[in-house]
Design an enzyme around this catalytic site. Structure first.
Site, mmCIF file in Angstrom:
data_model
loop_
_atom_site.group_PDB
_atom_site.id
_atom_site.type_symbol
_atom_site.label_atom_id
_atom_site.label_comp_id
_atom_site.label_asym_id
_atom_site.label_seq_id
_atom_site.Cartn_x
_atom_site.Cartn_y
_atom_site.Cartn_z
ATOM 1 N N ASP A 1 0.842 -1.187 0.000
ATOM 2 C CA ASP A 1 0.000 0.000 0.000
ATOM 3 C C ASP A 1 0.882 1.243 0.000
ATOM 4 O OD1 ASP A 1 -2.362 -1.472 0.061
ATOM 5 O OD2 ASP A 1 -2.389 -1.529 2.256
ATOM 6 N N ASP B 1 8.045 6.319 -8.002
ATOM 7 C CA ASP B 1 6.707 6.851 -7.799
ATOM 8 C C ASP B 1 6.642 8.102 -8.644
ATOM 9 O OD1 ASP B 1 4.173 6.390 -6.504
ATOM 10 O OD2 ASP B 1 4.482 8.309 -5.517
ATOM 11 N N LYS C 1 10.547 10.401 -26.180
ATOM 12 C CA LYS C 1 10.059 10.631 -24.823
ATOM 13 C C LYS C 1 11.139 10.319 -23.792
ATOM 14 C CE LYS C 1 6.822 9.017 -21.340
ATOM 15 N NZ LYS C 1 5.805 8.026 -20.959
#
Length: 200
Positions: free
Chosen positions: A49, A78, A181
């Site tokens: 989590d 992240d 990219k």
């Protein structure tokens, strides 16, 4: 805690992600360094989590969990899209805005509905964390500024790429090739710092 040593050629590295798009991107970025990349899903590792309140905190949480569970060095990221007119949202909740079905079309519509035509400043952030089984960690941040496109464009990339136009460009990330990219993205910038510090 002490900073970890770098990786050596021939090392095995767990990518602490179940996201196929990220796995493809990192596999491309790590090519040529002699590092064998294993995904967390290949090892059957659960996704922890994401309970931290920052990109850095969530990256460290994921990397440490994968390193301790696998006994191997682990790399986690992240990342997310931050929109000025939304107070920086979706930010660390970028994936959650798409829901359990990964409905990024819906998430992009939600962004468009929440901003005005003259309030389109946005930025992507990526934090990479390298963790070792002994608990040592090192984190690296990359950021790219840009604007939200008037409508989604392009079929490449993943996530919010169809609505993000990086500064100095007229195309969205989703209208660029992977090489284009990867040369400028937030993830590429974080990876450049990671590469300089940790790769052979």
């Amino acid at each position: 805690m002490r900073a970890p040593a770098g990786l050596e050629a021939g090392s095995r590295l767990v990518l602490a992600s179940h996201n196929k798009g990220k796995l493809a991107e990192f596999s491309a970025l790590l090519g040529g360094f002699g590092i064998t990349v294993i995904s967390a899903s290949e090892l059957g590792l659960p996704e922890p989590d994401e309970t931290a309140t920052t990109f850095t905190g969530n990256a460290e949480l994921k990397a440490l969990a994968a390193a301790k569970a696998s006994g191997l060095p682990a790399l986690a990221d992240d990342s997310g899209l931050c929109v000025s007119a939304l107070g920086g949202a979706p930010g660390i909740y970028s994936a959650r805005w798409a829901g359990p079905d990964k409905d990024f079309d819906g998430a992009m519509r939600r962004i468009e509905e929440g901003i005005g035509s003259d309030e389109r400043d946005a930025w992507f952030v990526c934090v990479l964390c390298l963790a070792f089984p002994d608990g040592s960690i090192r984190s690296f941040e990359g950021r790219i500024d840009g604007v939200i496109a008037p409508a989604p464009r392009g079929a490449a990339g993943h996530g919010y790429d169809p609505i993000f136009i990086p500064a100095g460009e007229t195309r969205t990330f989703a209208e660029m090739s992977d090489d284009e990219k990867n040369a400028i993205s937030h993830r590429a910038r974080a990876f450049a710092a990671f590469r300089a510090a940790c790769l052979p």
